[in-house]
Design a protein around this motif. Structure first.
Motif, mmCIF file in Angstrom:
data_model
loop_
_atom_site.group_PDB
_atom_site.id
_atom_site.type_symbol
_atom_site.label_atom_id
_atom_site.label_comp_id
_atom_site.label_asym_id
_atom_site.label_seq_id
_atom_site.Cartn_x
_atom_site.Cartn_y
_atom_site.Cartn_z
ATOM 1 N N THR A 30 10.480 38.665 50.896
ATOM 2 C CA THR A 30 9.294 38.011 51.470
ATOM 3 C C THR A 30 9.683 36.670 52.092
ATOM 4 O O THR A 30 9.672 36.510 53.314
ATOM 5 C CB THR A 30 8.221 37.799 50.395
ATOM 6 O OG1 THR A 30 8.759 37.018 49.321
ATOM 7 C CG2 THR A 30 7.703 39.121 49.879
ATOM 8 N N TYR A 32 12.203 32.822 51.022
ATOM 9 C CA TYR A 32 13.167 32.280 50.060
ATOM 10 C C TYR A 32 12.425 31.617 48.904
ATOM 11 O O TYR A 32 11.367 30.995 49.090
ATOM 12 C CB TYR A 32 14.101 31.264 50.738
ATOM 13 C CG TYR A 32 15.325 31.939 51.317
ATOM 14 C CD1 TYR A 32 15.219 32.705 52.478
ATOM 15 C CD2 TYR A 32 16.565 31.863 50.680
ATOM 16 C CE1 TYR A 32 16.338 33.362 52.995
ATOM 17 C CE2 TYR A 32 17.686 32.514 51.193
ATOM 18 C CZ TYR A 32 17.569 33.268 52.336
ATOM 19 O OH TYR A 32 18.660 33.927 52.836
ATOM 20 N N ASP A 57 -0.362 24.162 39.272
ATOM 21 C CA ASP A 57 -0.147 25.333 40.118
ATOM 22 C C ASP A 57 0.936 26.238 39.513
ATOM 23 O O ASP A 57 2.113 25.916 39.573
ATOM 24 C CB ASP A 57 0.274 24.852 41.514
ATOM 25 C CG ASP A 57 0.176 25.944 42.553
ATOM 26 O OD1 ASP A 57 -0.207 27.073 42.192
ATOM 27 O OD2 ASP A 57 0.490 25.670 43.718
ATOM 28 N N PRO A 58 0.536 27.376 38.921
ATOM 29 C CA PRO A 58 1.497 28.197 38.169
ATOM 30 C C PRO A 58 2.518 28.920 39.059
ATOM 31 O O PRO A 58 2.311 29.061 40.263
ATOM 32 C CB PRO A 58 0.605 29.209 37.455
ATOM 33 C CG PRO A 58 -0.617 29.317 38.316
ATOM 34 C CD PRO A 58 -0.820 27.961 38.921
ATOM 35 N N HIS A 62 9.921 36.453 38.201
ATOM 36 C CA HIS A 62 10.593 37.558 38.881
ATOM 37 C C HIS A 62 11.443 38.347 37.891
ATOM 38 O O HIS A 62 12.206 37.756 37.135
ATOM 39 C CB HIS A 62 11.460 37.026 40.020
ATOM 40 C CG HIS A 62 10.656 36.381 41.122
ATOM 41 N ND1 HIS A 62 9.908 35.239 40.922
ATOM 42 C CD2 HIS A 62 10.470 36.733 42.414
ATOM 43 C CE1 HIS A 62 9.289 34.914 42.060
ATOM 44 N NE2 HIS A 62 9.627 35.806 42.985
ATOM 45 N N VAL A 104 -1.113 39.608 38.525
ATOM 46 C CA VAL A 104 -1.551 38.608 37.548
ATOM 47 C C VAL A 104 -2.077 39.386 36.345
ATOM 48 O O VAL A 104 -3.039 40.144 36.452
ATOM 49 C CB VAL A 104 -2.622 37.676 38.161
ATOM 50 C CG1 VAL A 104 -3.278 36.824 37.085
ATOM 51 C CG2 VAL A 104 -1.985 36.788 39.233
ATOM 52 N N THR A 121 -3.056 33.930 31.863
ATOM 53 C CA THR A 121 -2.432 35.010 32.630
ATOM 54 C C THR A 121 -1.053 34.577 33.133
ATOM 55 O O THR A 121 -0.749 33.386 33.186
ATOM 56 C CB THR A 121 -3.291 35.353 33.868
ATOM 57 O OG1 THR A 121 -3.566 34.141 34.571
ATOM 58 C CG2 THR A 121 -4.594 36.034 33.472
ATOM 59 N N VAL A 122 -0.250 35.570 33.519
ATOM 60 C CA VAL A 122 1.052 35.274 34.124
ATOM 61 C C VAL A 122 1.220 36.139 35.381
ATOM 62 O O VAL A 122 0.780 37.296 35.404
ATOM 63 C CB VAL A 122 2.206 35.535 33.125
ATOM 64 C CG1 VAL A 122 2.252 36.999 32.676
ATOM 65 C CG2 VAL A 122 3.548 35.117 33.722
ATOM 66 N N ALA A 123 1.806 35.567 36.414
ATOM 67 C CA ALA A 123 2.068 36.312 37.654
ATOM 68 C C ALA A 123 3.490 36.877 37.589
ATOM 69 O O ALA A 123 4.427 36.146 37.271
ATOM 70 C CB ALA A 123 1.908 35.392 38.863
ATOM 71 N N ALA A 145 10.141 31.643 40.479
ATOM 72 C CA ALA A 145 10.527 31.290 41.849
ATOM 73 C C ALA A 145 9.300 31.143 42.744
ATOM 74 O O ALA A 145 8.735 32.134 43.193
ATOM 75 C CB ALA A 145 11.480 32.328 42.442
ATOM 76 N N PRO A 146 8.886 29.904 42.988
ATOM 77 C CA PRO A 146 7.909 29.669 44.050
ATOM 78 C C PRO A 146 8.641 29.676 45.380
ATOM 79 O O PRO A 146 9.878 29.678 45.403
ATOM 80 C CB PRO A 146 7.377 28.266 43.732
ATOM 81 C CG PRO A 146 8.542 27.570 43.099
ATOM 82 C CD PRO A 146 9.315 28.641 42.348
ATOM 83 N N ALA A 226 -6.617 31.193 41.359
ATOM 84 C CA ALA A 226 -5.675 30.996 42.456
ATOM 85 C C ALA A 226 -5.523 29.512 42.765
ATOM 86 O O ALA A 226 -5.836 29.056 43.852
ATOM 87 C CB ALA A 226 -6.130 31.766 43.679
HETATM 88 O O1 TXA Z 1 6.612 36.352 47.852
HETATM 89 C C1 TXA Z 1 6.397 35.559 46.942
HETATM 90 O O2 TXA Z 1 5.517 35.740 46.110
HETATM 91 C C2 TXA Z 1 7.305 34.301 46.881
HETATM 92 C C3 TXA Z 1 8.731 34.757 46.566
HETATM 93 C C4 TXA Z 1 9.668 33.606 46.398
HETATM 94 O O3 TXA Z 1 8.725 35.594 45.458
HETATM 95 N N1 TXA Z 1 6.813 33.398 45.919
HETATM 96 C C5 TXA Z 1 5.685 32.644 46.113
HETATM 97 O O4 TXA Z 1 5.416 31.722 45.128
HETATM 98 O O5 TXA Z 1 4.974 32.764 47.090
HETATM 99 P P1 TXA Z 1 4.441 30.487 45.349
HETATM 100 O O6 TXA Z 1 4.579 29.683 44.119
HETATM 101 O O7 TXA Z 1 4.704 29.826 46.626
HETATM 102 O O8 TXA Z 1 3.014 31.142 45.350
HETATM 103 C C6 TXA Z 1 2.554 31.739 44.154
HETATM 104 C C7 TXA Z 1 1.082 31.743 44.102
HETATM 105 C C8 TXA Z 1 0.486 30.366 43.967
HETATM 106 O O9 TXA Z 1 -0.609 30.270 44.846
HETATM 107 C C9 TXA Z 1 0.028 30.327 42.511
HETATM 108 O O10 TXA Z 1 -1.096 29.516 42.357
HETATM 109 C C10 TXA Z 1 -0.295 31.779 42.252
HETATM 110 O O11 TXA Z 1 0.715 32.464 42.922
HETATM 111 N N2 TXA Z 1 -0.213 32.095 40.820
HETATM 112 C C11 TXA Z 1 0.837 32.019 39.995
HETATM 113 N N3 TXA Z 1 0.497 32.345 38.724
HETATM 114 C C12 TXA Z 1 -0.818 32.652 38.757
HETATM 115 C C13 TXA Z 1 -1.759 33.071 37.772
HETATM 116 N N4 TXA Z 1 -1.437 33.228 36.500
HETATM 117 N N5 TXA Z 1 -3.020 33.307 38.189
HETATM 118 C C14 TXA Z 1 -3.353 33.153 39.497
HETATM 119 N N6 TXA Z 1 -2.528 32.764 40.461
HETATM 120 C C15 TXA Z 1 -1.267 32.509 40.109
#
Ligand code: TXA
Ligand code: MG
Length: 353
Positions: A30, A32, A57-58, A62, A104, A121-123, A145-146, A226
């Motif tokens: 998707t 980096y 922001d969680p 991976h 999630v 919850t966990v993503a 990994a964000p 979100a």
């Molecule tokens: O494609 C992707 O998902 C990329 C690659 C690196 O894997 N990662 C990514 O991570 O886009 P990030 O952190 O940029 O975006 C993750 C999103 C954030 O908006 C965060 O708030 C949401 O996922 N998120 C994470 N854990 C969550 C949870 N438990 N409930 C709701 N939203 C969550």
């Protein structure tokens, strides 16, 4: 920042940096990511620090792809799923994992609070990139990994973007070439009653999900679910606006003609007719890009973030985005990113002319 080669030695070096509690850039299909060991809170906190990301922001966790381990077993240490939820998860994961789909799910208590921002919850996602899968298997545990950009900025789809965003803040990026999909993963929440809700449009189109599990509700916008979906996201530094319609159909150019050199992004189609319309309206176009001249949504998605970056770095002082012709398939995610990239109010110090 060092660039690690996507071969055995580079992967081994990446693994030892991660074991050592450090943070590295890594490729996925998707965008980096900025990776750290999910089980080490100190390492996870470095991710927030490097990105300047607020702790509310969680992060996405991976996981490795290991045949013949089932998707449910792959997340067994991360999530507790009841029967209905497990079925839905399993149906979707079997079809789309490894790939650009994040779930999630109800979290397991052993995940550090920092990872989930204290949410229940966990993503979780299983990325589909051979280099990152090799890394995950060698590392032997989950990685957070964000996207590897500074908070709110344009997501990186090439190793040089990671270097431009985070040089001096992280020691290395694993070079996996340009990202295949170019948009972040689609995020869905699986409810205890088995409902599937779309939290972020992304690399897997909504219709593809619905072909597997039936109706998917639009679940975006609740503060708890979100938190990262802030309206001003993916934003270039250059003031940016989304046009109300195709360039040829815009009636009133008043709100968009600021007298500054303009950069134009079209999702589909030729640039020449667009340039012509703009110049008859008195706009000075100094940069213009079409994401896909032939109207291919996958190509447009793949080029979106690199094109935003090029426009931002180019000579234009003002960017105009033309909307996609509809919001089918990947175009929904492209439009979501363009809306967020242009959400900041355009303020100029004063009229130029
Ligand atoms: O494609 C992707 O998902 C990329 C690659 C690196 O894997 N990662 C990514 O991570 O886009 P990030 O952190 O940029 O975006 C993750 C999103 C954030 O908006 C965060 O708030 C949401 O996922 N998120 C994470 N854990 C969550 C949870 N438990 N409930 C709701 N939203 C969550
Ligand atoms: Mg991001």
């Amino acid at each position: 920042m060092r660039r690690l080669e996507p071969h055995r030695q580079g992967i081994t070096e990446a693994v030892s940096l991660l074991r050592d509690g450090q943070v590295i850039g890594l490729p996925t299909e998707t965008v980096y990511g900025l990776a750290a060991c999910a089980g080490q809170p100190a390492a996870v906190s470095l991710v927030f620090l490097a990105k300047d990301r607020p702790a509310f922001d969680p992060l996405i966790v991976h996981v490795a792809h290991r045949t013949p381990t089932s998707a449910v077993d792959s997340v067994a240490d991360l999530s507790r799923l009841d029967t209905v939820g497990r079925e839905r998860f399993s149906d979707l994961a079997q079809t789309f994992w490894p790939g650009p789909l994040t779930f999630v799910l109800p979290r397991h208590s052993n995940i550090p609070d920092l990872v989930t921002a204290g949410l229940p919850t966990v993503a979780v996602r299983m990325p589909d990139h051979p280099v990152t899968q090799a890394l995950l298997r060698e590392f032997g545990g989950p990685l957070v990994a964000p996207s590897a950009n500074r908070f709110g900025r344009i997501s990186p789809t090439r190793p040089e973007h990671v270097i431009a965003e985070l040089d001096g803040k992280v020691p290395a990026v694993l070079d996996g070439g340009p990202c295949r999909v170019g948009l972040e993963s689609t995020i869905v929440a699986i409810g205890a009653d088995g409902t599937v809700r779309l939290l972020r449009p992304g690399g897997v189109p909504r219709a593809s999900l619905e072909a597997v599990v039936g109706p998917v509700e639009h679940g975006q916008g609740t503060a708890i679910e979100a938190p990262g979906q802030t309206p001003e996201h993916y934003a270039p530094g250059t003031p940016s606006q989304l046009l109300p319609s195709a360039i040829e159909d815009v009636q009133d150019w008043g709100p968009f003609a600021h007298g500054r050199p303009v950069g134009v992004l079209r999702v589909f189609g030729d640039l020449d007719p667009a340039r012509q319309v703009l110049s008859t309206r008195g706009l000075q176009v100094v940069d213009a890009h079409s994401l896909s001249v032939g109207g291919d949504a996958a190509e447009a998605a793949q080029r979106l973030f690199a094109t935003l970056r090029a426009l931002d770095e180019g000579p234009a002082e003002h960017l105009l985005f033309e909307p996609a012709p509809n919001e089918d398939g990947l175009l929904l995610a492209i439009m979501d990113r363009l809306r967020r990239a242009s959400a900041r109010a355009v303020v100029f110090a004063g009229p130029r002319e």
